[in-house]
Write a protein that holds these residues in place. Structure first.
Motif, short mmCIF file in Angstrom:
data_model
loop_
_atom_site.label_atom_id
_atom_site.label_comp_id
_atom_site.label_asym_id
_atom_site.label_seq_id
_atom_site.Cartn_x
_atom_site.Cartn_y
_atom_site.Cartn_z
N LEU A 75 42.36 52.99 34.86
CA LEU A 75 42.21 51.53 34.75
C LEU A 75 41.37 51.16 33.53
O LEU A 75 40.33 51.78 33.28
N SER A 76 41.81 50.15 32.81
CA SER A 76 41.02 49.69 31.66
C SER A 76 40.01 48.63 32.06
O SER A 76 38.99 48.46 31.39
N ALA A 77 40.28 47.91 33.15
CA ALA A 77 39.38 46.84 33.59
C ALA A 77 39.55 46.60 35.07
O ALA A 77 40.61 46.87 35.65
N THR A 78 38.49 46.09 35.71
CA THR A 78 38.55 45.63 37.09
C THR A 78 38.02 44.21 37.11
O THR A 78 36.99 43.90 36.50
N LEU A 79 38.72 43.33 37.83
CA LEU A 79 38.37 41.92 37.91
C LEU A 79 38.20 41.56 39.38
O LEU A 79 39.16 41.66 40.15
N HIS A 80 37.00 41.16 39.77
CA HIS A 80 36.72 40.87 41.17
C HIS A 80 36.40 39.39 41.35
O HIS A 80 35.52 38.85 40.67
N ALA A 81 37.13 38.73 42.26
CA ALA A 81 36.95 37.31 42.53
C ALA A 81 36.47 37.09 43.96
O ALA A 81 36.84 37.83 44.87
N TRP A 82 35.67 36.05 44.16
CA TRP A 82 35.15 35.74 45.49
C TRP A 82 34.75 34.27 45.55
O TRP A 82 34.65 33.60 44.52
N THR A 101 35.74 52.26 43.71
CA THR A 101 37.16 52.59 43.55
C THR A 101 37.34 53.85 42.73
O THR A 101 38.40 54.49 42.79
N GLY A 102 36.33 54.22 41.95
CA GLY A 102 36.44 55.36 41.07
C GLY A 102 36.87 55.00 39.66
O GLY A 102 37.23 55.87 38.86
N ALA A 103 36.80 53.70 39.35
CA ALA A 103 37.20 53.24 38.02
C ALA A 103 36.01 53.29 37.07
O ALA A 103 35.53 52.27 36.56
N HIS A 104 35.51 54.49 36.83
CA HIS A 104 34.27 54.66 36.08
C HIS A 104 34.42 54.39 34.58
O HIS A 104 33.43 54.18 33.88
N GLY A 105 35.65 54.38 34.09
CA GLY A 105 35.87 54.08 32.68
C GLY A 105 36.32 52.66 32.43
O GLY A 105 36.58 52.27 31.29
N ALA A 106 36.41 51.85 33.50
CA ALA A 106 36.89 50.48 33.39
C ALA A 106 35.74 49.52 33.09
O ALA A 106 34.58 49.82 33.36
N VAL A 107 36.08 48.37 32.56
CA VAL A 107 35.10 47.30 32.33
C VAL A 107 35.19 46.31 33.49
O VAL A 107 36.20 45.63 33.65
N PRO A 108 34.14 46.21 34.33
CA PRO A 108 34.18 45.29 35.47
C PRO A 108 33.78 43.87 35.06
O PRO A 108 32.86 43.68 34.24
N THR A 109 34.44 42.89 35.64
CA THR A 109 34.11 41.49 35.39
C THR A 109 34.23 40.71 36.69
O THR A 109 35.20 40.87 37.44
N GLY A 110 33.25 39.86 36.96
CA GLY A 110 33.32 38.96 38.09
C GLY A 110 34.03 37.68 37.70
O GLY A 110 33.81 37.13 36.62
N ILE A 111 34.89 37.18 38.59
CA ILE A 111 35.67 35.96 38.34
C ILE A 111 35.27 34.91 39.38
O ILE A 111 35.37 35.15 40.58
N SER A 135 48.59 49.18 27.36
CA SER A 135 48.29 50.61 27.34
C SER A 135 47.71 51.15 28.64
O SER A 135 47.82 52.33 28.93
N ALA A 136 47.07 50.31 29.45
CA ALA A 136 46.44 50.78 30.68
C ALA A 136 46.47 49.68 31.73
O ALA A 136 46.40 48.49 31.39
N PRO A 137 46.56 50.04 33.01
CA PRO A 137 46.60 49.02 34.07
C PRO A 137 45.24 48.37 34.29
O PRO A 137 44.20 48.90 33.90
N VAL A 138 45.29 47.21 34.94
CA VAL A 138 44.09 46.45 35.30
C VAL A 138 44.12 46.26 36.81
O VAL A 138 45.18 46.04 37.41
#
Length: 350
Positions: A75-82, A101-111, A135-138
């Motif tokens: 994953l290239s990024a994780t986007l979490h909304a609440w 989740t194990g997405a240690h190389g992803a860039v996390p962002t709160g939405i 190039s990579a899933p989100v």
């Protein structure tokens, strides 16, 4: 994001707590009235017995990844909304979800776009994939837990009952339609519009507060909505909701080539706000644009905060769901959130 470029697809999943509170029990306990239960038309609300919202999001994320055999490390990024409290006062739940989740190389962002958060995150994911060349899933996640004493899921709001749960979607681009994973849906169009002046429906207009729960022990949406409607007028407000919903749906269907001699639409899935809102607001709004049947799938979930959109997308792809799209079929999903913001998504099963 109007027309979605290329073969952008998503695989959605949800995780709901195994425990629930029944409407009949809420009636017996006096937490809701008979007229409220009739207006809502829902059977139960899922209730977390202890897991926080981000913990549930991790569960949903693993489920979404496993459905298409995707790896968290890719994953290239994780986007979490609440929409509501995530379990700690000063902290990033988006980073927790990525790590869990194990997405240690992803860039996390709160939405943060209240109940339209999933649509905002989905649009952001598509923008990122487009900019990166696919190039990579989100990963997109949502999660909310409406627990006491801070929130009364049954009586904290007018015409909305809140259920606990989490949703997730893997979003990626395929080289060709044949490369879209089995069970995934392709995104054909996504539109969003907003009327920021309506933010006062959820704000105490007298003053800003120095800390959470300063004005009341629990979140009291009824108080702010009552004050808002006293000045704005309920008929005018509902009329605005219908017009904005019709507008964003019409724009999205046009982008996707649906109707008026174009492709047919199987269904329009609504935000999970109950029978009366579907009848008085969303049903008429959709009917202005399309004669496709509408459905509110909240009977056993209630309103999932930011999660309604992805939960509905899960239903469109789940094998056991009566709303599962067959090959070649299209569907639209509506989303809305306080502020106010409206989104519509058109998806297709290739």
């Amino acid at each position: 994001m109007p027309v979605i470029p290329g073969h952008v697809w998503l695989s959605a999943a949800q995780w709901l707590p195994p425990t629930a509170e029944k409407t009949v029990d809420a009636l017996a306990d006096g937490r809701v009235t008979a007229s409220e239960a009739d207006a809502m038309g829902y059977e139960q609300l899922p209730v977390s017995a202890g897991e926080s919202a981000p913990q549930m999001a991790v569960r949903a994320a693993h489920r979404a990844l496993s459905r298409v055999g995707a790896k968290a490390g890719d994953l290239s990024a994780t986007l979490h909304a609440w929409t509501y409290y995530q379990g700690h006062d000063f902290w990033s739940p988006a980073h927790y979800v990525a790590a869990g989740t194990g997405a240690h190389g992803a860039v996390p962002t709160g939405i943060q776009q209240m109940c339209n958060g999933a649509a905002a995150a989905l649009s952001t994911a598509v923008d990122r994939i487009t900019a990166d060349g696919g190039s990579a899933p989100v990963l997109v996640t949502t999660a909310d837990r409406f627990a006491r004493p801070g929130f009364d899921r049954w009586a904290g709001d007018y015409g909305v009952w809140y259920g606990d749960g989490a949703t997730a979607a893997v979003v990626a681009r395929a080289a060709t339609a044949d490369d879209v994973p089995e069970g995934a849906l392709t995104l054909r169009a996504l539109r969003t519009r907003a009327v920021p002046a309506l933010e006062t429906a959820h704000r105490d207009t007298g003053a800003f507060h120095p800390a959470p729960h300063t004005s009341s022990t629990a979140v009291d949406v009824r108080r702010t909505k009552k004050a808002f409607l006293a000045t704005q007028g309920k008929p005018e407000f509902l009329g605005r909701l219908r017009r904005e919903t019709s507008g964003v749906l019409a724009d999205t269907l046009r982008d996707a080539g649906i109707g008026r001699g174009g492709r047919e639409l199987r269904t329009v899935l609504l935000p999970r706000l109950g029978r009366a809102t579907a009848r008085d607001v969303y049903g008429p709004a959709v009917a202005e644009v399309t004669d496709a049947p509408v459905a509110d799938l909240g009977d056993r979930t209630g309103h999932l905060g930011a999660g309604d959109l992805l939960s509905n997308l899960t239903a469109l792809s789940a094998g056991a769901s009566p709303y599962r799209l067959e090959r070649g079929e299209y569907a639209a999903v509506l989303s809305a959130g306080a502020g106010f913001t409206w989104s519509a998504v058109v998806v297709h099963r290739p």
